[in-house]
Design a protein around this motif. Structure first.
Motif, PDB file in Angstrom:
ATOM      1  N   UNK A   1    -100.730  -2.412  76.611  1.00  8.10           N
ATOM      2  CA  UNK A   1    -100.093  -3.460  77.426  1.00  8.10           C
ATOM      3  C   UNK A   1     -98.859  -2.979  78.181  1.00  8.10           C
ATOM      4  N   UNK A   2     -98.161  -1.962  77.673  1.00  3.46           N
ATOM      5  CA  UNK A   2     -96.833  -1.637  78.181  1.00  3.46           C
ATOM      6  C   UNK A   2     -96.644  -0.248  78.768  1.00  3.46           C
ATOM      7  N   UNK A   3     -97.553   0.666  78.504  1.00  3.02           N
ATOM      8  CA  UNK A   3     -97.352   2.042  78.961  1.00  3.02           C
ATOM      9  C   UNK A   3     -98.363   2.404  80.046  1.00  3.02           C
ATOM     10  N   UNK A   4     -97.934   3.285  80.941  1.00  2.84           N
ATOM     11  CA  UNK A   4     -98.801   3.776  82.006  1.00  2.84           C
ATOM     12  C   UNK A   4     -98.872   5.291  81.937  1.00  2.84           C
TER      13      UNK A   4
ATOM     14  N   UNK B   1    -102.693  -0.044  64.739  1.00  2.00           N
ATOM     15  CA  UNK B   1    -103.406  -0.734  65.810  1.00  2.00           C
ATOM     16  C   UNK B   1    -102.456  -1.599  66.651  1.00  2.00           C
ATOM     17  N   UNK B   2    -101.481  -2.236  66.017  1.00  2.00           N
ATOM     18  CA  UNK B   2    -100.508  -3.046  66.763  1.00  2.00           C
ATOM     19  C   UNK B   2     -99.711  -2.174  67.728  1.00  2.00           C
ATOM     20  N   UNK B   3     -99.340  -0.981  67.286  1.00  2.77           N
ATOM     21  CA  UNK B   3     -98.609  -0.058  68.162  1.00  2.77           C
ATOM     22  C   UNK B   3     -99.516   0.401  69.298  1.00  2.77           C
TER      23      UNK B   3
ATOM     24  N   UNK C   1     -89.035   4.498  80.640  1.00  2.19           N
ATOM     25  CA  UNK C   1     -89.753   4.460  81.921  1.00  2.19           C
ATOM     26  C   UNK C   1     -91.058   3.684  81.828  1.00  2.19           C
ATOM     27  N   UNK C   2     -91.551   3.500  80.573  1.00  5.53           N
ATOM     28  CA  UNK C   2     -92.858   2.889  80.318  1.00  5.53           C
ATOM     29  C   UNK C   2     -93.970   3.695  80.968  1.00  5.53           C
ATOM     30  N   UNK C   3     -93.759   5.049  80.979  1.00 11.63           N
ATOM     31  CA  UNK C   3     -94.702   5.923  81.653  1.00 11.63           C
ATOM     32  C   UNK C   3     -94.546   7.345  81.112  1.00 11.63           C
ATOM     33  N   UNK C   4     -95.654   8.063  81.051  1.00  7.31           N
ATOM     34  CA  UNK C   4     -95.603   9.460  80.651  1.00  7.31           C
ATOM     35  C   UNK C   4     -96.983  10.077  80.686  1.00  7.31           C
ATOM     36  N   UNK C   5     -97.018  11.384  80.437  1.00  4.21           N
ATOM     37  CA  UNK C   5     -98.296  12.057  80.296  1.00  4.21           C
ATOM     38  C   UNK C   5     -98.649  12.073  78.807  1.00  4.21           C
ATOM     39  N   UNK C   6     -99.781  12.638  78.477  1.00  4.62           N
ATOM     40  CA  UNK C   6    -100.286  12.542  77.100  1.00  4.62           C
ATOM     41  C   UNK C   6     -99.270  13.007  76.065  1.00  4.62           C
ATOM     42  N   UNK C   7     -98.566  14.109  76.323  1.00  2.00           N
ATOM     43  CA  UNK C   7     -97.625  14.592  75.309  1.00  2.00           C
ATOM     44  C   UNK C   7     -96.433  13.657  75.163  1.00  2.00           C
ATOM     45  N   UNK C   8     -95.936  13.094  76.267  1.00  2.61           N
ATOM     46  CA  UNK C   8     -94.856  12.101  76.166  1.00  2.61           C
ATOM     47  C   UNK C   8     -95.299  10.911  75.337  1.00  2.61           C
TER      48      UNK C   8
END
Length: 144
Positions: free
Chosen positions: A44-47, A36-38, A99-106
């Motif tokens: 908070x950090x990924x888009x 849950x922490x992850x 990058x703090x960004x990716x699609x579902x598989x990333x």
């Protein structure tokens, strides 16, 4: 547990991920709290990279045509293509972290890597999601 992301990313990225996992799970006493922490860190950090998703969907449309609910033959071809695409993204967990960004598989591969750093067993599952807007490839996690 095997994770190609961990083997192909720069050591500096791997060290950053280890530090983040150590920090966000330091007060966790159960596996559930760690997972849950992850997850909370992701919120908070990924888009989500909508631009990358659109490029991939355009490539699928060019290759297989425009289908809302494709015939079985085409659906199977698209499923094979998407599975290969997900394999191609196996190495991109570190890139998504930077990058703090990716699609579902990333994002799923990065979550798996972070779970493994926290000592959790985690798998990435890939498949086809079918909804009101048709179908698309999807990846998600299963944590033990």
């Amino acid at each position: 547990m095997f994770n190609l992301s961990a083997q192909t990313m720069p050591d500096s990225t791997h060290l950053k991920i280890k530090a983040v996992v150590r920090n966000i799970t330091r007060d966790c006493s159960t596996d559930y709290e760690k997972a849950n922490a992850i997850y909370e860190w992701f919120l908070e950090n990924m888009e989500y990279d909508h631009e990358l998703k659109e490029r991939i969907e355009n490539n699928i449309t060019r290759a297989f045509g425009e289908y809302r609910y494709p015939p079985k033959r085409v659906r199977k071809e698209v499923e094979c293509y998407i599975k290969q695409l997900n394999k191609d993204f196996l190495t991109m967990g570190g890139i998504a972290f930077e990058k703090r960004m990716g699609i579902c598989s990333n994002l799923a591969h990065l979550y798996k890597l972070m779970c493994e750093e926290a000592g959790l067993k985690c798998k990435v599952v890939t498949g086809i999601a079918i909804g009101n807007d048709g179908f698309s490839g999807h990846a998600w996690n299963i944590v033990e």
